[in-house]
Design a protein around this motif. Structure first.
Motif, PDB file in Angstrom:
ATOM      1  N   ALA A   1      35.230  52.983  28.572  1.00 35.26           N
ATOM      2  CA  ALA A   1      35.145  54.432  28.433  1.00 35.26           C
ATOM      3  C   ALA A   1      36.503  55.029  28.741  1.00 35.26           C
ATOM      4  N   LYS A   2      36.972  55.856  27.831  1.00 40.16           N
ATOM      5  CA  LYS A   2      38.272  56.456  28.024  1.00 40.16           C
ATOM      6  C   LYS A   2      38.108  57.930  28.351  1.00 40.16           C
ATOM      7  N   VAL A   3      38.687  58.383  29.436  1.00 38.62           N
ATOM      8  CA  VAL A   3      38.625  59.779  29.844  1.00 38.62           C
ATOM      9  C   VAL A   3      39.954  60.413  29.476  1.00 38.62           C
ATOM     10  N   GLU A   4      39.890  61.511  28.714  1.00 41.61           N
ATOM     11  CA  GLU A   4      41.115  62.179  28.271  1.00 41.61           C
ATOM     12  C   GLU A   4      41.882  62.743  29.452  1.00 41.61           C
ATOM     13  N   GLY A   5      43.172  62.540  29.468  1.00 44.41           N
ATOM     14  CA  GLY A   5      44.033  63.110  30.499  1.00 44.41           C
ATOM     15  C   GLY A   5      44.017  62.370  31.827  1.00 44.41           C
ATOM     16  N   ALA A   6      43.191  61.346  31.949  1.00 44.40           N
ATOM     17  CA  ALA A   6      43.106  60.613  33.216  1.00 44.40           C
ATOM     18  C   ALA A   6      44.193  59.535  33.253  1.00 44.40           C
ATOM     19  N   ARG A   7      44.734  59.316  34.433  1.00 43.39           N
ATOM     20  CA  ARG A   7      45.727  58.255  34.623  1.00 43.39           C
ATOM     21  C   ARG A   7      45.042  56.900  34.523  1.00 43.39           C
ATOM     22  N   PRO A   8      45.765  55.901  34.021  1.00 45.13           N
ATOM     23  CA  PRO A   8      45.167  54.552  33.983  1.00 45.13           C
ATOM     24  C   PRO A   8      45.007  54.010  35.408  1.00 45.13           C
ATOM     25  N   LEU A   9      44.016  53.146  35.569  1.00 44.56           N
ATOM     26  CA  LEU A   9      43.770  52.510  36.861  1.00 44.56           C
ATOM     27  C   LEU A   9      44.668  51.289  36.996  1.00 44.56           C
ATOM     28  N   LYS A  10      45.197  51.078  38.180  1.00 39.25           N
ATOM     29  CA  LYS A  10      45.954  49.860  38.467  1.00 39.25           C
ATOM     30  C   LYS A  10      44.993  48.926  39.197  1.00 39.25           C
ATOM     31  N   ILE A  11      44.691  47.793  38.563  1.00 40.86           N
ATOM     32  CA  ILE A  11      43.711  46.829  39.075  1.00 40.86           C
ATOM     33  C   ILE A  11      44.414  45.499  39.314  1.00 40.86           C
ATOM     34  N   PHE A  12      44.090  44.857  40.423  1.00 38.89           N
ATOM     35  CA  PHE A  12      44.615  43.534  40.748  1.00 38.89           C
ATOM     36  C   PHE A  12      43.480  42.532  40.587  1.00 38.89           C
ATOM     37  N   LEU A  13      43.729  41.478  39.843  1.00 40.95           N
ATOM     38  CA  LEU A  13      42.743  40.433  39.624  1.00 40.95           C
ATOM     39  C   LEU A  13      43.296  39.144  40.215  1.00 40.95           C
ATOM     40  N   VAL A  14      42.510  38.478  41.067  1.00 38.47           N
ATOM     41  CA  VAL A  14      42.978  37.299  41.793  1.00 38.47           C
ATOM     42  C   VAL A  14      41.991  36.151  41.599  1.00 38.47           C
ATOM     43  N   TYR A  15      42.541  34.973  41.309  1.00 34.75           N
ATOM     44  CA  TYR A  15      41.728  33.761  41.181  1.00 34.75           C
ATOM     45  C   TYR A  15      42.513  32.591  41.755  1.00 34.75           C
ATOM     46  N   SER A  16      41.809  31.737  42.482  1.00 31.99           N
ATOM     47  CA  SER A  16      42.423  30.539  43.047  1.00 31.99           C
ATOM     48  C   SER A  16      41.767  29.321  42.409  1.00 31.99           C
ATOM     49  N   PRO A  17      42.432  28.698  41.423  1.00 35.02           N
ATOM     50  CA  PRO A  17      41.815  27.555  40.751  1.00 35.02           C
ATOM     51  C   PRO A  17      41.695  26.306  41.627  1.00 35.02           C
ATOM     52  N   ALA A  18      42.534  26.190  42.647  1.00 41.99           N
ATOM     53  CA  ALA A  18      42.524  25.029  43.538  1.00 41.99           C
ATOM     54  C   ALA A  18      43.051  25.473  44.902  1.00 41.99           C
ATOM     55  N   PRO A  19      42.826  24.673  45.943  1.00 40.13           N
ATOM     56  CA  PRO A  19      43.360  25.033  47.253  1.00 40.13           C
ATOM     57  C   PRO A  19      44.875  25.242  47.213  1.00 40.13           C
ATOM     58  N   ARG A  20      45.336  26.256  47.883  1.00 42.04           N
ATOM     59  CA  ARG A  20      46.750  26.615  48.002  1.00 42.04           C
ATOM     60  C   ARG A  20      47.387  27.021  46.675  1.00 42.04           C
ATOM     61  N   GLN A  21      46.571  27.386  45.697  1.00 39.60           N
ATOM     62  CA  GLN A  21      47.067  27.913  44.429  1.00 39.60           C
ATOM     63  C   GLN A  21      46.393  29.250  44.172  1.00 39.60           C
ATOM     64  N   VAL A  22      47.175  30.282  43.941  1.00 36.06           N
ATOM     65  CA  VAL A  22      46.624  31.609  43.677  1.00 36.06           C
ATOM     66  C   VAL A  22      47.282  32.164  42.431  1.00 36.06           C
ATOM     67  N   ARG A  23      46.462  32.664  41.539  1.00 41.41           N
ATOM     68  CA  ARG A  23      46.957  33.299  40.316  1.00 41.41           C
ATOM     69  C   ARG A  23      46.551  34.767  40.378  1.00 41.41           C
ATOM     70  N   GLU A  24      47.499  35.678  40.128  1.00 42.56           N
ATOM     71  CA  GLU A  24      47.223  37.121  40.235  1.00 42.56           C
ATOM     72  C   GLU A  24      47.687  37.831  38.966  1.00 42.56           C
ATOM     73  N   TRP A  25      46.846  38.745  38.496  1.00 40.24           N
ATOM     74  CA  TRP A  25      47.172  39.596  37.361  1.00 40.24           C
ATOM     75  C   TRP A  25      47.163  41.039  37.837  1.00 40.24           C
TER      76      TRP A  25
END
Length: 118
Positions: free
Chosen positions: A2-26
């Motif tokens: 859903a797109k709201v006119e005039g609203a600023r985009p949200l900054k979202i952090f996505l984190v996944y750890s596929p294995a111990p001591r490994q972290v991938r972040e978007w």
């Protein structure tokens, strides 16, 4: 999404750890009203980690369990949790058995002049 006119985009952090001591972040910039499931699809996560396509993963926002339909807020941190391989109680018991009773817990250090067990 859903797109709201005039609203600023949200900054979202996505984190996944596929294995111990490994972290991938978007870091994603998404429209207001975006859900957790839409954020996962927009990240490209499923192309990089195809094993997550089964949908049997537990999701959270800042360490609290959430549902795929939850609407995100600005600066939310979406986390994808791996399943436990070993029960924590069993792991602790095995560690204690390997270390031995004399080197772990309350009885590790014996103070001079103290009663037995203190």
């Amino acid at each position: 999404m859903a797109k709201v006119e005039g609203a600023r985009p949200l900054k979202i952090f996505l984190v996944y750890s596929p294995a111990p001591r490994q972290v991938r972040e978007w870091v994603l910039e998404l429209a207001a009203g975006t859900t957790v499931a839409q954020a996962l699809a927009a990240s490209g996560l499923f192309e990089e980690f195809p094993e997550l396509r089964t949908g049997r993963h537990v999701l959270g926002i800042w360490g609290r369990k959430t549902a795929p339909g939850h609407v995100l807020l600005d600066h939310d941190r979406v986390e994808i949790y791996r399943g436990l391989r070993v029960d924590p109680k069993v792991a602790r018991r095995e560690r204690f058995n390997r270390q031995g009773a004399k080197r772990a817990g309350l009885f590790a250090r014996i103070r001079t002049g103290a009663k037995a067990g203190y």
